[in-house]
Motif scaffolding. Structure first.
Motif, PDB file in Angstrom:
ATOM      1  N   LEU A 195      16.856  31.333  50.444  1.00 21.70           N
ATOM      2  CA  LEU A 195      17.762  32.144  50.899  1.00 21.70           C
ATOM      3  C   LEU A 195      18.963  32.442  49.935  1.00 21.70           C
ATOM      4  O   LEU A 195      19.507  33.371  49.532  1.00 21.70           O
ATOM      5  CB  LEU A 195      18.635  31.598  52.166  1.00 21.70           C
ATOM      6  CG  LEU A 195      17.784  31.661  53.387  1.00 21.70           C
ATOM      7  CD1 LEU A 195      18.366  31.007  54.652  1.00 21.70           C
ATOM      8  CD2 LEU A 195      17.510  33.204  53.906  1.00 21.70           C
ATOM      9  N   ALA A 196      19.183  31.183  49.269  1.00 18.87           N
ATOM     10  CA  ALA A 196      20.380  31.069  48.046  1.00 18.87           C
ATOM     11  C   ALA A 196      19.799  32.011  46.733  1.00 18.87           C
ATOM     12  O   ALA A 196      20.429  32.676  46.079  1.00 18.87           O
ATOM     13  CB  ALA A 196      20.781  29.737  47.510  1.00 18.87           C
TER      14      ALA A 196
ATOM     15  N   ILE B 268      19.922  39.143  44.498  1.00 11.89           N
ATOM     16  CA  ILE B 268      20.440  40.410  44.727  1.00 11.89           C
ATOM     17  C   ILE B 268      21.847  40.842  43.987  1.00 11.89           C
ATOM     18  O   ILE B 268      22.114  41.977  43.387  1.00 11.89           O
ATOM     19  CB  ILE B 268      20.582  40.656  46.273  1.00 11.89           C
ATOM     20  CG1 ILE B 268      19.371  40.624  47.149  1.00 11.89           C
ATOM     21  CG2 ILE B 268      21.326  41.841  46.782  1.00 11.89           C
ATOM     22  CD1 ILE B 268      19.531  40.307  48.522  1.00 11.89           C
ATOM     23  N   ILE B 269      22.668  39.673  43.911  1.00 16.28           N
ATOM     24  CA  ILE B 269      23.583  39.866  43.097  1.00 16.28           C
ATOM     25  C   ILE B 269      23.492  40.318  41.732  1.00 16.28           C
ATOM     26  O   ILE B 269      23.970  41.244  40.989  1.00 16.28           O
ATOM     27  CB  ILE B 269      24.733  38.337  43.049  1.00 16.28           C
ATOM     28  CG1 ILE B 269      24.954  38.289  44.401  1.00 16.28           C
ATOM     29  CG2 ILE B 269      25.652  38.521  42.161  1.00 16.28           C
ATOM     30  CD1 ILE B 269      25.640  36.833  44.660  1.00 16.28           C
TER      31      ILE B 269
ATOM     32  N   THR C 241      12.941  40.599  48.675  1.00 16.70           N
ATOM     33  CA  THR C 241      13.123  40.106  49.877  1.00 16.70           C
ATOM     34  C   THR C 241      11.667  39.879  50.791  1.00 16.70           C
ATOM     35  O   THR C 241      11.654  38.914  51.814  1.00 16.70           O
ATOM     36  CB  THR C 241      13.994  41.419  51.032  1.00 16.70           C
ATOM     37  OG1 THR C 241      13.379  42.462  50.793  1.00 16.70           O
ATOM     38  CG2 THR C 241      15.429  41.285  50.353  1.00 16.70           C
TER      39      THR C 241
ATOM     40  N   CYS D  66      21.449  34.900  36.697  1.00 15.37           N
ATOM     41  CA  CYS D  66      22.810  35.761  37.082  1.00 15.37           C
ATOM     42  C   CYS D  66      23.792  35.886  36.244  1.00 15.37           C
ATOM     43  O   CYS D  66      24.319  36.943  35.896  1.00 15.37           O
ATOM     44  CB  CYS D  66      23.239  35.057  38.523  1.00 15.37           C
ATOM     45  SG  CYS D  66      24.197  36.158  39.303  1.00 15.37           S
TER      46      CYS D  66
ATOM     47  N   THR E 202      19.921  35.732  47.609  1.00 14.22           N
ATOM     48  CA  THR E 202      21.073  36.182  47.476  1.00 14.22           C
ATOM     49  C   THR E 202      21.573  36.266  45.999  1.00 14.22           C
ATOM     50  O   THR E 202      22.284  37.555  45.445  1.00 14.22           O
ATOM     51  CB  THR E 202      22.255  35.184  48.153  1.00 14.22           C
ATOM     52  OG1 THR E 202      21.783  35.072  49.454  1.00 14.22           O
ATOM     53  CG2 THR E 202      23.426  35.760  48.207  1.00 14.22           C
ATOM     54  N   LEU E 203      21.198  35.390  45.177  1.00  9.01           N
ATOM     55  CA  LEU E 203      21.594  35.526  43.808  1.00  9.01           C
ATOM     56  C   LEU E 203      20.626  36.511  43.051  1.00  9.01           C
ATOM     57  O   LEU E 203      21.352  37.260  42.034  1.00  9.01           O
ATOM     58  CB  LEU E 203      21.338  34.101  42.977  1.00  9.01           C
ATOM     59  CG  LEU E 203      22.394  32.894  43.463  1.00  9.01           C
ATOM     60  CD1 LEU E 203      21.712  31.689  42.766  1.00  9.01           C
ATOM     61  CD2 LEU E 203      23.624  33.070  42.881  1.00  9.01           C
TER      62      LEU E 203
END
Length: 262
Positions: free
Chosen positions: A26-27, A33-34, A123, A256, A30-31
């Motif tokens: 999940l982390a 997508i950022i 995703t 990132c 999220t990273l």
């Protein structure tokens, strides 16, 4: 078209991606997508694409699975590229009536196309390599601080996972109903859009009845197993963050940072 929707499906495996802790996954998503939305320019997009290609390759899943999942998005992708090409100001390449295609519009459309494709693929990779039970536990652990403000974290995580898991089931049910109605003369492949929409309306009633019946069966099954929410619940598998999880998290954090710098 419905059989190509693979969202919510889980493909068991023993790959590097499958073995990652669900909370770390999940982390990572999220990273990712950022980084994807922070990317500006071809070099940043190439870096994000390289990371995604490595993750997809490490999952050992067939590329056909991802292509099937992307197939229903063809119309949205084409519409996005066309809008950007026609309505982004810049150096004009082609003009017809009130429409004009610009170089900057084509570039923006290409970047938007790449962004949507990578976003959806990233995703999909999460749901393809994580079982619904592990995903539920991970969501509950991640949202656990919200328990301090009296939010039903376990129930929220369970509802999200059940909704995600029911997508393939409902799609399969819809396909069966469509096949049954086609055998009775229904036309779902007419070139006339209005006729196709009218033919889909009779699908709604049996589909809703089937969905409510499945929901009732699931509720009865959970009650028979004495399910009472998260209170006093134990877990068969205890999640532990290991070295490979830290390594994957470090690489993604570096990605990132590099994208933001670029």
């Amino acid at each position: 078209m419905l059989k190509d929707v693979t969202l919510g499906q889980y493909f068991p495996g023993k790959s590097f991606i499958h073995r990652l802790d669900p909370r770390v996954k999940l982390a990572l998503v999220t990273l990712f997508i950022i980084a994807l939305f922070a990317a500006k320019g071809i070099y940043a997009y190439a870096l994000v694409f390289a990371w995604l290609a490595c993750a997809v390759t490490s999952s050992k899943l067939s590329l056909t699975v991802f292509f099937r999942g992307l197939k229903p998005l063809i119309f949205i992708l084409a519409f996005t590229v066309i809008l950007n090409a026609l309505y982004t100001p810049g150096e004009q390449l082609v003009k017809w009536w009130i429409f004009s295609v610009t170089l900057e519009g084509l570039q923006m459309g290409g970047f938007m196309l790449a962004r949507i494709l990578m976003l959806v693929t990233g995703t999909f990779l999460l749901t393809y390599t994580t079982s619904p039970i592990m995903l539920t536990d991970a969501l509950e652990r991640v949202m656990s601080p919200l328990k301090n403000i009296k939010l039903p974290v376990h129930e929220l995580a369970m509802m999200m996972t059940i909704a995600l898991r029911f997508i393939p089931t409902l799609i399969e049910e819809t396909q069966k109903i469509m096949s049954a109605q086609q055998a009775r003369g229904a036309d779902f492949e007419s070139k006339n859009l209005i006729k196709r929409v009218k033919a889909l309306i009779p699908l709604l009633i049996p589909l809703f009845i089937s969905a409510f019946q499945r929901a009732e069966d699931l509720a009865v099954a959970m009650e028979c197993r004495c399910y009472n929410g998260g209170e006093g619940r134990t877990r068969m598998r205890v999640m532990r963050v290991e070295f490979i999880d830290y390594a994957a998290l470090t690489v993604t954090l570096a990605l990132c940072a590099a994208v933001i710098i670029l």
